[in-house]
Enzyme design. Structure first.
Site, PDB file in Angstrom:
ATOM      1  N   HIS A  56       1.023  -0.960   0.374  1.00  0.00           N
ATOM      2  CA  HIS A  56      -0.286  -0.590   0.459  1.00  0.00           C
ATOM      3  C   HIS A  56       0.751   1.376   0.037  1.00  0.00           C
ATOM      4  O   HIS A  56       1.900   0.958   0.345  1.00  0.00           O
ATOM      5  CB  HIS A  56      -1.245  -0.181   1.538  1.00  0.00           C
ATOM      6  CG  HIS A  56      -1.502  -1.168   0.978  1.00  0.00           C
ATOM      7  ND1 HIS A  56      -1.144  -2.369   2.436  1.00  0.00           N
ATOM      8  CD2 HIS A  56      -2.573  -1.786   1.440  1.00  0.00           C
ATOM      9  CE1 HIS A  56      -2.328  -3.047   2.404  1.00  0.00           C
ATOM     10  NE2 HIS A  56      -3.372  -2.282   1.362  1.00  0.00           N
ATOM     11  N   ASP A  59       2.530   1.749   3.170  1.00  0.00           N
ATOM     12  CA  ASP A  59       3.443   0.853   3.762  1.00  0.00           C
ATOM     13  C   ASP A  59       4.940   0.577   3.776  1.00  0.00           C
ATOM     14  O   ASP A  59       5.581   0.917   3.624  1.00  0.00           O
ATOM     15  CB  ASP A  59       3.458  -0.149   3.248  1.00  0.00           C
ATOM     16  CG  ASP A  59       1.909  -1.034   3.239  1.00  0.00           C
ATOM     17  OD1 ASP A  59       1.072  -0.880   4.136  1.00  0.00           O
ATOM     18  OD2 ASP A  59       1.857  -1.681   2.596  1.00  0.00           O
ATOM     19  N   MET A  90       2.502  -4.982  -7.596  1.00  0.00           N
ATOM     20  CA  MET A  90       0.991  -5.388  -7.706  1.00  0.00           C
ATOM     21  C   MET A  90       1.892  -4.090  -6.264  1.00  0.00           C
ATOM     22  O   MET A  90       2.301  -4.110  -5.723  1.00  0.00           O
ATOM     23  CB  MET A  90       0.436  -5.927  -7.226  1.00  0.00           C
ATOM     24  CG  MET A  90      -0.383  -5.737  -6.684  1.00  0.00           C
ATOM     25  SD  MET A  90      -0.982  -5.307  -5.446  1.00  0.00           S
ATOM     26  CE  MET A  90      -1.547  -6.519  -3.982  1.00  0.00           C
ATOM     27  N   GLU A 183     -11.020  -6.348  -5.120  1.00  0.00           N
ATOM     28  CA  GLU A 183     -11.365  -7.478  -3.833  1.00  0.00           C
ATOM     29  C   GLU A 183     -12.070  -7.035  -3.023  1.00  0.00           C
ATOM     30  O   GLU A 183     -11.964  -6.278  -1.846  1.00  0.00           O
ATOM     31  CB  GLU A 183      -9.827  -7.105  -2.312  1.00  0.00           C
ATOM     32  CG  GLU A 183      -9.942  -7.565  -2.284  1.00  0.00           C
ATOM     33  CD  GLU A 183      -8.109  -8.024  -0.611  1.00  0.00           C
ATOM     34  OE1 GLU A 183      -7.453  -7.801  -1.397  1.00  0.00           O
ATOM     35  OE2 GLU A 183      -8.321  -8.305   0.156  1.00  0.00           O
ATOM     36  N   LYS A 185     -14.895  -8.546   0.191  1.00  0.00           N
ATOM     37  CA  LYS A 185     -14.957  -8.911   1.814  1.00  0.00           C
ATOM     38  C   LYS A 185     -16.117  -8.664   2.074  1.00  0.00           C
ATOM     39  O   LYS A 185     -16.851  -7.076   2.066  1.00  0.00           O
ATOM     40  CB  LYS A 185     -13.817  -8.656   2.244  1.00  0.00           C
ATOM     41  CG  LYS A 185     -13.270  -8.655   3.982  1.00  0.00           C
ATOM     42  CD  LYS A 185     -12.042  -7.953   4.309  1.00  0.00           C
ATOM     43  CE  LYS A 185     -12.037  -8.203   5.853  1.00  0.00           C
ATOM     44  NZ  LYS A 185     -10.778  -8.041   6.464  1.00  0.00           N
ATOM     45  N   GLU A 219     -10.190 -12.933  -2.391  1.00  0.00           N
ATOM     46  CA  GLU A 219      -8.974 -13.999  -1.884  1.00  0.00           C
ATOM     47  C   GLU A 219      -9.884 -14.408  -0.960  1.00  0.00           C
ATOM     48  O   GLU A 219     -11.436 -14.741   0.015  1.00  0.00           O
ATOM     49  CB  GLU A 219      -9.094 -12.678  -0.759  1.00  0.00           C
ATOM     50  CG  GLU A 219      -8.956 -12.889   1.313  1.00  0.00           C
ATOM     51  CD  GLU A 219      -8.079 -11.826   2.000  1.00  0.00           C
ATOM     52  OE1 GLU A 219      -7.462 -11.360   1.509  1.00  0.00           O
ATOM     53  OE2 GLU A 219      -7.614 -11.750   3.060  1.00  0.00           O
ATOM     54  N   ASP A 247      -5.164 -13.726  -4.081  1.00  0.00           N
ATOM     55  CA  ASP A 247      -4.952 -13.032  -2.365  1.00  0.00           C
ATOM     56  C   ASP A 247      -4.765 -14.310  -1.462  1.00  0.00           C
ATOM     57  O   ASP A 247      -6.618 -15.118  -0.833  1.00  0.00           O
ATOM     58  CB  ASP A 247      -5.928 -12.507  -2.103  1.00  0.00           C
ATOM     59  CG  ASP A 247      -5.047 -11.053  -2.126  1.00  0.00           C
ATOM     60  OD1 ASP A 247      -4.136 -11.097  -3.008  1.00  0.00           O
ATOM     61  OD2 ASP A 247      -5.547  -9.723  -1.382  1.00  0.00           O
ATOM     62  N   ASP A 257     -11.395 -12.028  11.173  1.00  0.00           N
ATOM     63  CA  ASP A 257     -10.945 -12.287  10.267  1.00  0.00           C
ATOM     64  C   ASP A 257      -9.661 -12.279  10.337  1.00  0.00           C
ATOM     65  O   ASP A 257      -8.189 -11.970  10.879  1.00  0.00           O
ATOM     66  CB  ASP A 257     -10.523 -10.453  10.012  1.00  0.00           C
ATOM     67  CG  ASP A 257      -9.549 -10.087   8.197  1.00  0.00           C
ATOM     68  OD1 ASP A 257      -8.802 -11.123   7.576  1.00  0.00           O
ATOM     69  OD2 ASP A 257      -9.335  -9.199   8.049  1.00  0.00           O
ATOM     70  N   ASP A 259      -6.799 -14.634   8.725  1.00  0.00           N
ATOM     71  CA  ASP A 259      -5.509 -14.522   8.086  1.00  0.00           C
ATOM     72  C   ASP A 259      -4.439 -15.611   7.929  1.00  0.00           C
ATOM     73  O   ASP A 259      -3.333 -14.600   8.226  1.00  0.00           O
ATOM     74  CB  ASP A 259      -4.740 -12.472   7.989  1.00  0.00           C
ATOM     75  CG  ASP A 259      -5.557 -11.807   7.745  1.00  0.00           C
ATOM     76  OD1 ASP A 259      -5.652 -12.494   6.205  1.00  0.00           O
ATOM     77  OD2 ASP A 259      -5.377 -10.457   7.900  1.00  0.00           O
ATOM     78  N   ASP A 289      -1.696 -12.915   1.432  1.00  0.00           N
ATOM     79  CA  ASP A 289      -1.994 -12.327   2.301  1.00  0.00           C
ATOM     80  C   ASP A 289      -2.363 -12.391   3.356  1.00  0.00           C
ATOM     81  O   ASP A 289      -4.142 -12.776   4.290  1.00  0.00           O
ATOM     82  CB  ASP A 289      -3.456 -11.293   1.658  1.00  0.00           C
ATOM     83  CG  ASP A 289      -3.510  -9.811   2.402  1.00  0.00           C
ATOM     84  OD1 ASP A 289      -2.889  -9.499   2.720  1.00  0.00           O
ATOM     85  OD2 ASP A 289      -5.031  -9.855   1.630  1.00  0.00           O
TER      86      ASP A 289
HETATM   87  C1  GCO Z   1      -7.718  -6.943   4.647  1.00  0.00           C
HETATM   88  C2  GCO Z   1      -7.366  -7.201   2.966  1.00  0.00           C
HETATM   89  C3  GCO Z   1      -5.953  -6.658   2.704  1.00  0.00           C
HETATM   90  C4  GCO Z   1      -6.102  -6.093   1.512  1.00  0.00           C
HETATM   91  C5  GCO Z   1      -5.104  -5.321   1.315  1.00  0.00           C
HETATM   92  C6  GCO Z   1      -4.778  -4.798  -0.515  1.00  0.00           C
HETATM   93  O1  GCO Z   1      -8.234  -8.451   4.615  1.00  0.00           O
HETATM   94  O2  GCO Z   1      -7.262  -6.777   4.966  1.00  0.00           O
HETATM   95  O3  GCO Z   1      -7.416  -8.484   3.177  1.00  0.00           O
HETATM   96  O4  GCO Z   1      -4.914  -7.268   3.324  1.00  0.00           O
HETATM   97  O5  GCO Z   1      -5.970  -6.843   0.355  1.00  0.00           O
HETATM   98  O6  GCO Z   1      -5.596  -3.614   1.718  1.00  0.00           O
HETATM   99  O7  GCO Z   1      -5.635  -3.708  -0.954  1.00  0.00           O
HETATM  100 MN    MN Z   2      -6.290  -9.099   0.722  1.00  0.00          MN
HETATM  101 MN    MN Z   3      -8.068 -10.030   3.818  1.00  0.00          MN
END
Ligand code: GCO
Ligand code: MN
Ligand code: MN
Length: 385
Positions: A56, A59, A90, A183, A185, A219, A247, A257, A259, A289
């Site tokens: 990002h 980052d 990316m 993306e 969510k 993702e 992702d 969440d 991850d 990710d």
């Molecule tokens: C999350 C998302 C992020 C995005 C990232 C890329 O759940 O926080 O997956 O990790 O992928 O912001 O735009």
């Molecule tokens: Mn993501």
């Molecule tokens: Mn995510």
């Protein structure tokens, strides 16, 4: 054998700066790992065998950095990439962290917040382009609501459309050659996020001014949070020619969440996903990710990163074994065969179809040995076949 699970550049494994750089902060506790600089992250990823790194805007360049600070950061990061041979396929934009985006960015009710978010995204595109990124991911983390009293969701959709249309124009005018990957969510950090699934974005893309420039970034965790089958979403995106990025991580359904490391929760679902990507010849980056457990230090972060790639490569090997397994092949042939009865014409027009008599009872008797097929799959995964 062990060596075949060593990542190679052609595997196109990437991580975000925010993934291995995640410091383990959560809503209940402080960071447990010290800050690691982008330059050190590049070294860490190279040591683990990754091909690329994504970021990002913030980052890499803090939101309040001066122009000269930005230049120095860019210079140092470029040198680190060169030294370690990593690429940046990316880039993305952070439209969720700063309080200005607390009620959304590109869909905010405030036209100035929307304009600022658009400008911030353009600058993130500039930054990514400086490092050769050709994919621009857009995740609408704050584009949602806790209460739908605050705006009409169709207004939010219109605002997002307008924003993406301008960003496509910007990429064209700057000759950046970006492909945008949207993306989805369902929730977190908002109570509900607009465009909760990959399928929702696939329905939206044809309404844009430049649909050919826009695809999706499914993702694993985001589809699994509400209990969807991620492979089905990915396959729909692929079939529509819209799988611009992916992702990879893991997640238990119905939980926060998480991850988690790729393949660590549901290896069977991960297997079918890897098998699909390899079978169809997906050639984009395999982006992880995810982040390490909060219990880890940076040695543990390396274990996490290596684990993601190793699991992918093991599952890729398993997919080869699955495809070559004679019993599986025979079973697939058996289930694909037509079950006797009247011969169907080559081209099944409605006129021809009207005249055919089907033996429904006979059709219903066909053997579908999916128990055997699934156990064969498990045997391959368990390594006993
Ligand atoms: C999350 C998302 C992020 C995005 C990232 C890329 O759940 O926080 O997956 O990790 O992928 O912001 O735009
Ligand atoms: Mn993501
Ligand atoms: Mn995510």
């Amino acid at each position: 054998m062990a060596d075949s699970f060593k990542p190679r550049p052609e595997d196109k494994f990437t991580f975000g700066l925010w993934t291995v750089g995640n410091r383990g902060r959560d809503p209940f506790g402080e960071a447990v790992r010290p800050t690691i600089s982008p330059v050190d992250i590049v070294a860490l990823l190279a040591e683990c065998g990754a091909w690329g790194v994504n970021f990002h805007d913030n980052d890499l360049v803090p939101i309040d950095a001066t122009a000269s600070e930005r230049d120095k950061i860019v210079k140092d990061f470029r040198a680190a990439l060169k030294k370690h041979g990593l690429v940046v396929p990316m880039a993305t934009v952070n439209l969720f962290y700063d309080p200005v985006f607390r009620d959304g960015a590109l869909t905010s009710n405030d036209c100035r917040v929307r304009a600022y978010a658009l400008q911030k995204t353009m600058r993130a595109m500039d930054l990514g382009a400086e490092f050769g990124a050709k994919i621009f991911v857009m995740w609408g983390g704050r584009e949602g609501t806790e209460s739908d009293a605050c705006r009409r969701p169709d207004d939010a959709i219109k605002r997002l459309r307008e924003a993406i249309n301008s960003l496509c124009e910007y990429s064209i005018s700057q000759k950046y050659g970006y492909k945008f990957a949207l993306e989805a969510k369902p929730n977190e950090p908002r109570g509900a996020i607009y465009f909760p699934t990959t399928g929702a974005y696939l329905g939206f893309i044809p309404t844009l001014d430049h649909p050919e420039m826009v695809g999706v970034n499914p993702e694993v965790a985001h589809e699994q949070m509400p209990g969807l089958n991620v492979l089905h979403s990915v396959a729909q995106a692929w079939e529509a020619g819209k799988l611009f990025h992916i992702d990879l991580n893991d997640q238990e359904t119905g939980k926060y969440d998480q991850d988690f490391r790729f393949g660590s929760v549901n290896p069977k679902a991960a297997f079918f996903l890897v098998k699909f990507l390899e079978d169809v010849g997906y050639s984009g980056p395999r982006h992880f990710d995810a982040h390490a457990y909060r219990t880890e230090d940076y040695e543990g972060v390396k274990d996490f990163a290596r684990g993601c790639m190793r699991t992918y490569l093991i599952l890729k090997q398993k997919a080869k074994e699955w495809n070559a397994n004679p019993e599986i092949k025979a079973t697939l042939k058996e289930i694909a065969s037509c079950n006797g009865g009247p011969k169907l014409p080559e081209k099944l027009t409605s006129a021809k179809l009207a005249d055919i008599e089907f033996d429904r009872v006979h059709l219903a008797q066909k053997k579908l040995p999916y128990e055997r097929l699934d156990q064969l799959t498990m045997d391959v995964l368990f390594g006993v076949r």
